[in-house]
Motif scaffolding. Structure first.
Motif, PDB file in Angstrom:
ATOM      1  N   SER A 112       0.841  -1.195   0.000  1.00 43.54           N
ATOM      2  CA  SER A 112       0.000   0.000   0.000  1.00 43.54           C
ATOM      3  C   SER A 112       0.880   1.251   0.000  1.00 43.54           C
ATOM      4  O   SER A 112       0.513   2.275  -0.566  1.00 43.54           O
ATOM      5  N   ASN A 149       1.700   2.047  -3.437  1.00 42.21           N
ATOM      6  CA  ASN A 149       0.557   2.656  -4.103  1.00 42.21           C
ATOM      7  C   ASN A 149       0.379   4.102  -3.703  1.00 42.21           C
ATOM      8  O   ASN A 149       0.123   4.957  -4.542  1.00 42.21           O
ATOM      9  N   TRP A 150       0.538   4.371  -2.405  1.00 43.71           N
ATOM     10  CA  TRP A 150       0.345   5.753  -1.965  1.00 43.71           C
ATOM     11  C   TRP A 150       1.375   6.677  -2.574  1.00 43.71           C
ATOM     12  O   TRP A 150       1.051   7.763  -3.051  1.00 43.71           O
TER      13      TRP A 150
END
Lengths: 461, 179, 99, 626
Positions: free
Chosen positions: D213, D216-217
């Motif tokens: 994640s 992704n961020w």
């Protein structure tokens, strides 16, 4: 130490100068010369510190003062900024009132205060340093006696300033009660897991007291009124060099003494920082007067400098130095231009680019720096302090918020640029813009860009 | 309850009630007198704690010099109860409430202060001039010297602010938002 | 006698001073209230000095008095200057600077 | 040669300094020559570097250290590899042509020397952006181009709208930059470096201690930056407004520089995006939505530059679609071909505007082909290229994009195909309305019509040639096994593994694209042969129309599309996006107004606030934290 003595002597000489010297211009020449000497002494001290002591700090008078290489370097930079300030605004200072020599004497005394604050090792010196910084400021704020606003600013500043001094003293006392010492290194014995409530209360009072001096919200409310009411040349001095001087004191105390207690005060300072950024930026958007806008933006800039206090690491120290210099130089530049203008509103700047393209260009660079556009000092400064906060790692939300606020800040800084470049009009000037003014502004501008391109030059490696 | 404690409570009650008198009395002159009384009771506390020198200095400097200065100024301005405007009840109430809340919060915070320090009854000699002088000139000589700068600037301040501005042509700083 | 007594006494005086600054409109009285706050600090310092048996905090008190004297000189000068202009020491009339 | 890379940004910087400092004294012609020469010199060096890179050189040239704190160390370093070399060529090459063009176009402007100073500064910033070997240098260039576009858009500052457009551009860019900065700080926090080689090295080793994640961020934050610079939903509205600037500036912003910055950044960060599938999805869908939205809006526009502006937004959407599929080289390929034909189209429109004496409304044009043959032919070539007619450059790159979407996501493929249809349609609408038919302007304007001078036509011709041949560096796999551009870029860009397509599928896709392009080009041409600009075309009027084909096209294709376009234009753009942006501004104002009221001027109140603050802070520190 030599610099402290020299600055005091300069103050004394300037006190007498207004009796001895008739012409204001010769007083100006005298202070410029003396500041150059002071700068030389500063350089000598820095050089000495490099040679004589290997990384060790020189401590004076029973560890009251410890001038390490950081403190000496910071003093040097602040002397440089003051010199620049006097070179740029000297004539305007002379125009404030008839006590020109005294004004410069007070400025020299304020420098003494800054020297003390960058190297104090004892809370008593912190207290006296802050008072040496504050009392001349009360006087400078009220020095334009023909103007009621100036007197009003002085009275407000004085009342609130001494109130905050009381709070600061209460903090010092409670800390003493918890530890039995005034020595800032002595506070390291405070334990983080079982922190004495006396110490914690003391730290809170100190945050409030010092926060007032650096105009952090919610202790900021004096700032716009005082900065707006004071004679503009002194606003330039108070909002830049003096303010960053207090910041170094702030940093010194919280990093050297309370570094390991950071989980107790970090959130508080983070809240203060967020509030400061929010209020400073939002309110600045609204102002019609450029001077008042700069007053509010100085609150916003203080919010960024608080990041250096927040993040207990080496980068924060570098950050505060870069920020101090970049912010001071750019602000002094803007104030120098502002002083030339007859009309302090945004509209007063309309069409400046047509009439005085050089002036407008320099102003634009200063404003870029204040707004944090790359390749100017302001960008590097913001970058360093935010970098420090990121390395600290606990306040990412605040960093993101600060970036958002930096975006907002472009709004009000760019209004001046829009007025200068994109709006028609003929600005009126207080005084003629001489080649000397342009030269000095050019040098200032060069400094701003230099800080942005090679910040390492301004860090004492 | 021995004499020491009786004295302590007596002085404490006196200090607090006089301090309240400063805040609440309508006539500024009365406020000054109450403040002087407060200083006297605080000096009494100093003597209780064997700080004789400070007790004397407190009376001489504060009650004797500073408060007289205040009194002069008040007399000079001819301020009395009729002249002094009062804040509205609401503002006064807010002041009392917020000050009181601050007091309670600090009190609650320091309630369980783990300093079980006590003040010994025996007299100590640290408060004597000889001891203080030694400490001052051995350890605290730098602040002592440096405070001269403070006085110099205060002096300049009195000159700059007190002296009438000489009449000479100066370009006034015009600001359209002035009025 | 526990040190708490003095802590509470001093905090009480300090808060009375704060209340005074909030409640009064006369600049001189406000200034006096601030002096009261400083005295509360002094009292606490002396108490701690007794507790630690350490003269340095008494020296600190001495300096606070010194500084207060200097501050009074400047402060009263400013108040007198203001009075000469507006013939009042009421702080509520000081609101020309708002925006 | 690679050691001389610092010369590339240096030349425009010198040009900027000379022109910027002496803009009052330097005569116009000299200023133009200085500006053009500076870019030409950079182009020469870039060319040398390009050939060296082709032979396999790739290195980082460090000039000096920006920041040195303990473990962190950020130098001012330049990255020389295939990706940056290609962008260097595009920027300096097309930039040079635009400079030459400007010497003639801006000749009557009093601020011409200043204009060239800005132009050089712009090129300098863009070169810095592309050359930087770490995100900080990229960011400096990134802000720099934003700033220059602000200056250039506001160049004709007598008009108040222009300054507003400039302000809008700046604010939108600032919002995007914010995302970029946050992404940068996240990288710094998690990886402790901003240098590409270190960062990508850590990513490829796969031992970085971060979760998916986080990737992704970071990728999304960077993409927000790209959204601002490359004008994607919702940060695109500044680009059409930015048409307020002089036309060559539009060409520069739209073709060679600025808007491609976002593509470059994502292509550069390919190692990161390959690890961030969710972010890639977002990129693809935003790109797709932008491509469609902008294309539909373009259909309704009457301002020649606005049509082109929306087409840029739309084409950028296509590039992001490719990026979202992980086909980074494809996106870069389209950047290149787009640079050729979009520069051509903008410069051509500039030539038209020049001839029309500043008129930009295509309703008042028509039949210009008779008067300006070169402009007409080159413009036609540009239209053919952007519409994707086989044989022209746009065909190859667009087909490659569609191919990648077909392999990756069928829904996006279909939407992309619709976008391509509309592209062909509105481009030929524009061409037809401008160059064919009869002249609809005033007599005075008609009298004034003329072909532009050589300084304008020669760049047009060069760009027209490039628009034709530019596509042959990346032939489809079915035609040639060797994809020149792809193999050149492969040293610095790693595409996400694409599914190999069968030849039959590929032929089919080629066929579909070809048919779509041709049919809708003709539709665009035919539907606008006899233009009527009544706001509401009543049914009776359509019936009166004898052109059977026109009517068919009109009811089947044109009317639904225009209706859709109206809806999007009116609701999505005006209300949702502008509303959002204005709403933020309003909130800020409102909040500022409230806080301003706290400043009562009363000392008592100030101290009161301080005491309240103090109480709250005490309460927090003792009863919440402790």
């Amino acid at each position: 130490m030599k610099a402290i003595i020299a600055a005091t002597l300069i103050g004394v000489i300037m006190m007498f100068s207004s009796i001895m010297l008739q012409k204001k211009s010769s007083i100006h020449t005298l202070i410029v010369g003396l500041l150059f000497v002071l700068l030389g002494i500063n350089i000598w001290e820095v050089y000495d510190a490099h040679n004589v002591m290997a990384n060790g700090a020189q401590s004076f008078f029973n560890n009251m003062l410890s001038l390490d290489s950081f403190a000496l370097w910071f003093n040097l930079l602040m002397t440089g900024c003051t010199l620049l300030y006097v070179l740029l605004l000297g004539k305007d200072i002379a125009r404030v009132g008839s006590h020109v020599g005294e004004y410069f004497a007070l400025i020299a005394f304020i420098l003494v205060g800054i020297y003390l604050l960058s190297g104090y090792n004892n809370l008593l010196i912190l207290f006296i340093g802050i008072e040496i910084l504050s009392i001349p400021q009360y006087i400078l704020a009220g020095s334009d006696k023909r103007n009621l606003k100036s007197s009003e600013a002085a009275l407000k500043y004085f009342l609130m300033g001494s109130f905050s001094t009381g709070i600061l003293l209460m903090g010092i006392t409670l800390l003493y009660g918890a530890t039995g010492t005034f020595d800032i290194l002595g506070f390291r014995m405070l334990q983080t897991d079982a922190l004495n409530p006396l110490a914690l209360a003391g730290i809170m009072f100190l945050i409030i007291g010092l926060g007032f001096k650096v105009s952090a919200a919610p202790m900021h409310m004096w700032t716009p009124d005082v900065y707006d009411g004071s004679p503009t040349p002194f606003t330039a001095f108070m909002s830049t060099i003096v303010k960053v001087g207090v910041f170094v004191a702030f940093l010194r105390l919280f990093h050297a003494s309370f570094g390991n207690l950071s989980n107790h005060w970090m959130l508080i300072i983070a809240i203060i920082t967020a509030l400061t950024l929010l209020i400073g930026n939002l309110t600045a958007v609204f102002q019609q007067s450029v001077k008042r806008m700069l007053a509010y933006s100085s609150i916003a800039q203080a919010g960024f400098m608080l990041f250096a206090v927040l993040s207990v690491n080496a980068t924060a120290w570098q950050g505060i130095i870069i920020y101090a210099v970049a912010y001071s130089v750019a602000s002094i530049g803007v104030f120098a231009v502002l002083l030339k203008m007859k009309d302090y509103t945004y509209d007063g700047f309309n069409g400046l680019a047509r009439k005085e393209p050089m002036l407008a260009f320099f102003t634009a660079i200063f404003l870029f720096s204040l707004a944090g556009i790359p390749l100017t000092g302001g960008f590097m400064a913001k970058y360093f302090v935010l970098l420090a906060a990121v390395q600290q790692g606990q306040v990412m939300w605040l960093v993101i918020f600060a970036l958002l606020m930096a975006a907002v800040s472009a709004f009000y800084y760019f209004r001046v640029i829009i007025a200068m470049y994109f709006k028609p009009g003929t600005p009126e000037f207080n005084s003629e813009i001489t080649g000397y003014d342009k030269l000095m502004l050019g040098i200032t501008c060069l400094l701003v860009i230099l800080i942005g391109v090679v910040p390492q030059l301004f860090l004492n490696a | 309850m021995d004499l020491f404690e009786i004295l302590f409570w007596l002085l404490t009650i006196m200090a607090i009630s006089c301090a309240l008198g400063v805040v609440l009395s309508r006539n500024p002159v009365n406020s000054v007198l109450f403040l002087i009384a407060t200083f006297f009771s605080i000096s009494g506390h100093y003597i209780l704690m064997n700080a004789q020198f400070l007790a004397i200095v407190n009376i001489i400097v504060y009650a004797g010099a500073i408060m007289v200065l205040f009194l002069f100024v008040i007399m000079l301005m001819n301020l009395n109860a009729d002249v002094e405007p009062q804040k509205s009840r609401l503002v006064q109430f807010a002041g009392i409430i917020s000050g009181g809340i601050l007091f309670l919060v600090i009190l609650a915070a320091l309630r369980d202060a783990r300093t079980h320090g006590t003040l010994e009854r025996e007299a100590t000699d640290i408060g004597l001039i000889k001891n203080l002088g030694k400490t001052l000139f051995q350890n605290y000589v730098l602040p002592f010297e440096i405070s001269s700068v403070l006085f110099l600037s205060a002096m300049i301040g009195a000159i700059v602010i007190g002296k009438k501005e000489s009449v000479h042509p100066v370009v006034s700083e015009r600001n359209p938002h002035q009025n | 006698m526990p040190i708490q007594y003095y802590i509470f006494l001093s905090i009480a005086l300090f808060c009375i001073g704060i209340m005074g600054t909030l409640m009064r409109r006369n600049a001189i009285i406000i200034f006096m209230c601030i002096e009261l706050m400083l005295n509360a600090v002094n009292l606490l310092l002396v108490a701690f000095s007794k507790m630690f048996n350490d003269p340095s905090s008494q020296i600190f008190v001495f300096f606070i008095m010194v500084v207060a004297a200097a501050e009074v000189a400047v402060g009263l000068a400013i108040i007198v200057m203001m009075y000469r202009k507006v013939h009042s020491v009421d702080i509520n009339i000081l609101n020309r600077l708002k925006h | 040669m690679t050691d001389l890379v610092y010369l590339i940004p240096l030349f425009p910087l010198i040009g900027f300094l000379i022109n910027g400092l002496g803009w009052r004294t330097i005569p116009k012609s000299i200023g133009g020559i200085i500006g053009s020469l500076a870019v030409l010199a950079s182009f020469a060096v870039s060319l040398g570097i390009f050939f060296e890179v082709r032979s396999g050189v790739s290195k980082t040239v460090t000039l000096f250290d920006f920041i040195e704190t303990g473990s962190l160390h950020i130098p001012l370093a330049f990255q020389v590899d295939s990706l940056s070399a290609l962008f260097l060529l595009i920027i300096t090459g097309i930039g040079f042509l635009i400079h030459v063009y400007s010497t003639s176009y801006m000749h009557d402007d009093e601020g011409m020397v200043k204009y060239f100073a800005y132009l050089n500064l712009f090129v300098f910033s863009m070169l810095l952006l592309v050359l930087g070997a770490n995100y900080l240098v990229m960011f400096i260039g990134w802000e720099g181009v934003g700033l220059c576009s602000y200056l250039l858009i506001g160049f004709w500052f007598k008009n108040r709208d222009y300054t507003n457009a400039a302000k809008k551009a700046f604010v939108m860019n600032r919002i995007g930059d914010l995302g970029f900065l946050v992404g940068m700080l996240l990288i710094l926090y998690h990886f402790g470096t901003l240098t590409y080689s270190d960062f990508f090295g850590q990513l490829q080793n796969g031992n970085a201690p971060v979760s998916n994640s986080t990737y992704n961020w970071i990728a999304i934050c960077l993409f927000i930056g790209a959204m601002g610079k490359s004008a994607q939903i919702p940060l695109y509205t500044w680009l059409p407004d930015a048409m307020a600037g002089p036309t060559p500036v539009s060409a520069l912003i739209h073709a060679a520089t600025m808007v491609t910055a976002g593509i470059y950044m994502i292509a550069r960060s390919n190692a990161l995006y390959n690890l961030a599938p969710a972010a890639l999805h977002l990129v693809a869908w935003i790109g797709c939505a932008t491509a469609l939205l902008a294309a539909t809006i373009a259909i309704k526009q009457y301002d020649i530059k606005k049509v082109l502006a929306y087409s840029t937004v739309s084409q950028l959407g296509f590039m992001f679609m490719a990026l979202g599929m992980g086909a980074y080289t494809t996106a870069v390929f389209h950047v290149m071909t787009h640079a050729f034909f979009k520069a051509l189209l903008f410069l051509g429109s500039g030539s038209v505007i020049h001839a029309m004496g500043g008129e930009q409304d295509i309703r008042k044009m028509g039949g210009l082909g008779k008067h300006m043959k070169i402009t007409q032919i080159t413009f036609l070539i540009g239209c053919l290229a952007i519409a994707g007619i086989p044989g022209f450059s746009g065909f190859f790159s667009k087909d490659e994009i569609l191919g990648s979407t077909f392999a990756g996501n069928k829904a996006i493929y279909v939407l992309g195909l619709i976008g391509a249809m509309m592209t062909a349609f509105y481009m030929f609408r524009l061409y037809t309305l401008t160059f064919t038919g009869t002249f609809r302007g005033t007599h005075e304007q008609e009298h004034h019509l003329h072909e532009s001078p050589a300084a304008i036509t020669i760049p047009l011709i060069i760009l027209a040639i490039l628009s034709v041949v530019g596509g042959y560096v990346g032939l489809p796999a079915v035609i040639s096994e060797h994809h020149m551009l792809g193999s050149f870029l492969s040293s610095s860009v790693t595409n996400l593994g694409l599914h190999e397509m069968e030849h039959s599928t590929e032929w089919m896709l080629l066929g579909i694209s070809t048919v779509v392009a041709i049919v809708f080009s003709i539709a665009g041409f035919a539907a606008n042969r006899k233009p009527s600009f009544a706001p509401n075309t009543g049914l009776s009027k359509v019936l009166e129309n004898k052109w059977y084909v026109d009517e068919l096209y009109d009811s089947i294709i044109v009317r639904p599309i225009t209706a859709f376009s109206n809806i999007l234009d009116r609701f999505v753009e005006k209300m949702a996006i502008d509303g959002l942006v204005n709403g933020i501004g309003k909130t800020v104002r409102w909040g500022g107004d409230r806080t301003r009221l706290l400043q009562t001027g009363q000392v008592g109140f100030y101290i009161f606030m301080m005491v309240i603050g103090m109480t709250v802070l005490f309460a927090i520190s003792f009863f919440w934290i402790g």
